[in-house]
Design a protein around this motif. Sequence first.
Motif, PDB file in Angstrom:
ATOM      1  N   TYR A  29       7.570  -3.413   0.704  1.00  0.00           N
ATOM      2  CA  TYR A  29       6.310  -4.125   0.504  1.00  0.00           C
ATOM      3  C   TYR A  29       6.491  -5.595   0.871  1.00  0.00           C
ATOM      4  O   TYR A  29       5.646  -6.187   1.544  1.00  0.00           O
ATOM      5  CB  TYR A  29       5.861  -4.005  -0.956  1.00  0.00           C
ATOM      6  CG  TYR A  29       5.501  -2.600  -1.357  1.00  0.00           C
ATOM      7  CD1 TYR A  29       4.245  -2.074  -1.086  1.00  0.00           C
ATOM      8  CD2 TYR A  29       6.436  -1.783  -1.998  1.00  0.00           C
ATOM      9  CE1 TYR A  29       3.928  -0.780  -1.450  1.00  0.00           C
ATOM     10  CE2 TYR A  29       6.106  -0.492  -2.376  1.00  0.00           C
ATOM     11  CZ  TYR A  29       4.855   0.001  -2.096  1.00  0.00           C
ATOM     12  OH  TYR A  29       4.540   1.284  -2.464  1.00  0.00           O
ATOM     13  N   GLY A  46       0.882  -3.731  -1.963  1.00  0.00           N
ATOM     14  CA  GLY A  46       0.749  -2.606  -2.877  1.00  0.00           C
ATOM     15  C   GLY A  46      -0.709  -2.299  -3.155  1.00  0.00           C
ATOM     16  O   GLY A  46      -1.123  -1.145  -3.172  1.00  0.00           O
ATOM     17  N   TYR A  47      -1.491  -3.365  -3.335  1.00  0.00           N
ATOM     18  CA  TYR A  47      -2.916  -3.163  -3.563  1.00  0.00           C
ATOM     19  C   TYR A  47      -3.555  -2.505  -2.346  1.00  0.00           C
ATOM     20  O   TYR A  47      -4.407  -1.625  -2.472  1.00  0.00           O
ATOM     21  CB  TYR A  47      -3.598  -4.497  -3.819  1.00  0.00           C
ATOM     22  CG  TYR A  47      -3.097  -5.212  -5.048  1.00  0.00           C
ATOM     23  CD1 TYR A  47      -2.504  -4.496  -6.077  1.00  0.00           C
ATOM     24  CD2 TYR A  47      -3.231  -6.578  -5.172  1.00  0.00           C
ATOM     25  CE1 TYR A  47      -2.056  -5.148  -7.201  1.00  0.00           C
ATOM     26  CE2 TYR A  47      -2.792  -7.241  -6.294  1.00  0.00           C
ATOM     27  CZ  TYR A  47      -2.203  -6.530  -7.300  1.00  0.00           C
ATOM     28  OH  TYR A  47      -1.769  -7.188  -8.413  1.00  0.00           O
ATOM     29  N   SER A  50      -2.838   1.149  -2.311  1.00  0.00           N
ATOM     30  CA  SER A  50      -3.597   1.912  -3.301  1.00  0.00           C
ATOM     31  C   SER A  50      -5.054   2.019  -2.883  1.00  0.00           C
ATOM     32  O   SER A  50      -5.747   2.945  -3.263  1.00  0.00           O
ATOM     33  CB  SER A  50      -3.505   1.246  -4.664  1.00  0.00           C
ATOM     34  OG  SER A  50      -4.188   0.013  -4.670  1.00  0.00           O
ATOM     35  N   TRP A  61       1.444   5.273   5.226  1.00  0.00           N
ATOM     36  CA  TRP A  61       1.718   4.597   3.957  1.00  0.00           C
ATOM     37  C   TRP A  61       3.040   5.067   3.352  1.00  0.00           C
ATOM     38  O   TRP A  61       3.659   4.365   2.576  1.00  0.00           O
ATOM     39  CB  TRP A  61       0.579   4.862   2.981  1.00  0.00           C
ATOM     40  CG  TRP A  61       0.295   6.314   2.767  1.00  0.00           C
ATOM     41  CD1 TRP A  61      -0.598   7.072   3.475  1.00  0.00           C
ATOM     42  CD2 TRP A  61       0.907   7.186   1.830  1.00  0.00           C
ATOM     43  NE1 TRP A  61      -0.577   8.364   3.013  1.00  0.00           N
ATOM     44  CE2 TRP A  61       0.339   8.471   1.997  1.00  0.00           C
ATOM     45  CE3 TRP A  61       1.888   7.025   0.828  1.00  0.00           C
ATOM     46  CZ2 TRP A  61       0.730   9.573   1.226  1.00  0.00           C
ATOM     47  CZ3 TRP A  61       2.271   8.124   0.064  1.00  0.00           C
ATOM     48  CH2 TRP A  61       1.688   9.384   0.258  1.00  0.00           C
ATOM     49  N   ILE A  73       5.160   4.841  -6.099  1.00  0.00           N
ATOM     50  CA  ILE A  73       3.906   5.427  -6.561  1.00  0.00           C
ATOM     51  C   ILE A  73       4.096   5.998  -7.954  1.00  0.00           C
ATOM     52  O   ILE A  73       5.103   6.600  -8.265  1.00  0.00           O
ATOM     53  CB  ILE A  73       3.438   6.532  -5.608  1.00  0.00           C
ATOM     54  CG1 ILE A  73       3.364   5.974  -4.205  1.00  0.00           C
ATOM     55  CG2 ILE A  73       2.091   7.060  -6.010  1.00  0.00           C
ATOM     56  CD1 ILE A  73       2.933   6.998  -3.203  1.00  0.00           C
ATOM     57  N   ARG A  74       3.130   5.773  -8.776  1.00  0.00           N
ATOM     58  CA  ARG A  74       3.281   6.191 -10.163  1.00  0.00           C
ATOM     59  C   ARG A  74       2.923   7.655 -10.349  1.00  0.00           C
ATOM     60  O   ARG A  74       3.749   8.497 -10.555  1.00  0.00           O
ATOM     61  CB  ARG A  74       2.367   5.357 -11.046  1.00  0.00           C
ATOM     62  CG  ARG A  74       2.808   3.929 -11.108  1.00  0.00           C
ATOM     63  CD  ARG A  74       1.998   3.224 -12.164  1.00  0.00           C
ATOM     64  NE  ARG A  74       2.401   1.830 -12.309  1.00  0.00           N
ATOM     65  CZ  ARG A  74       1.839   1.017 -13.173  1.00  0.00           C
ATOM     66  NH1 ARG A  74       0.853   1.446 -13.911  1.00  0.00           N
ATOM     67  NH2 ARG A  74       2.240  -0.218 -13.290  1.00  0.00           N
ATOM     68  N   GLY A  78       2.239  12.101  -6.106  1.00  0.00           N
ATOM     69  CA  GLY A  78       2.349  11.085  -5.066  1.00  0.00           C
ATOM     70  C   GLY A  78       3.768  10.855  -4.608  1.00  0.00           C
ATOM     71  O   GLY A  78       4.073  10.992  -3.425  1.00  0.00           O
TER      72      GLY A  78
END
Length: 141
Positions: A29, A46-47, A50, A61, A73-74, A78
């Motif tokens: 990132y 990161g935004y 998402s 991505w 990724i949480r 993902g």
Amino acid sequence: MSDTLRNANLHTRIYAVVQQIPAGKVATYGQVAAIVGRGCNARVVGYAMSALKVDEAETPWQRVINAKGEISIRGGSGPVVQQVMLEKEGVQFNDKNQVDFNDCGWEGPNWSWLEENQFYPAPILKGKKKSPSPGKQASLF
DNA sequence: GTGATGACGATAT
DNA sequence: TATATCGCCATCA
């Protein structure tokens, strides 16, 4: 294209950089942020990731990971999906599910591409930096 | 129109 | 070494 990118939002510019990452390579990132420059942080990248829409589905991505070489990724499937996609491209993961940047790290886009698309890769302004230490950040390329 | 939220990274203490 | 703090943009409710 260059005009489009120059006038585009930061996210669009980020996507453009991410799309330069070849298959089998990964970028962080912070690395993408440094290339985009102009007030772009690792967090903004990161935004942007998402906020990816179906329209930008062409953006790889999955080739953007955190500075530790791990997948950030949480939720849900993902992370698993991303790792599978990368392994399919030939990216090697170690026992800790980390990527070896020495092997699969992206060195960045061509300078000609950067100039053509009006990118100004420069050290990003980081949090409270009282004692500037150039050279440390410039280890990107 | 306003506020909250979300895939991070580097420095300072 | 580990925790805390700051920077920053687009989207959605």
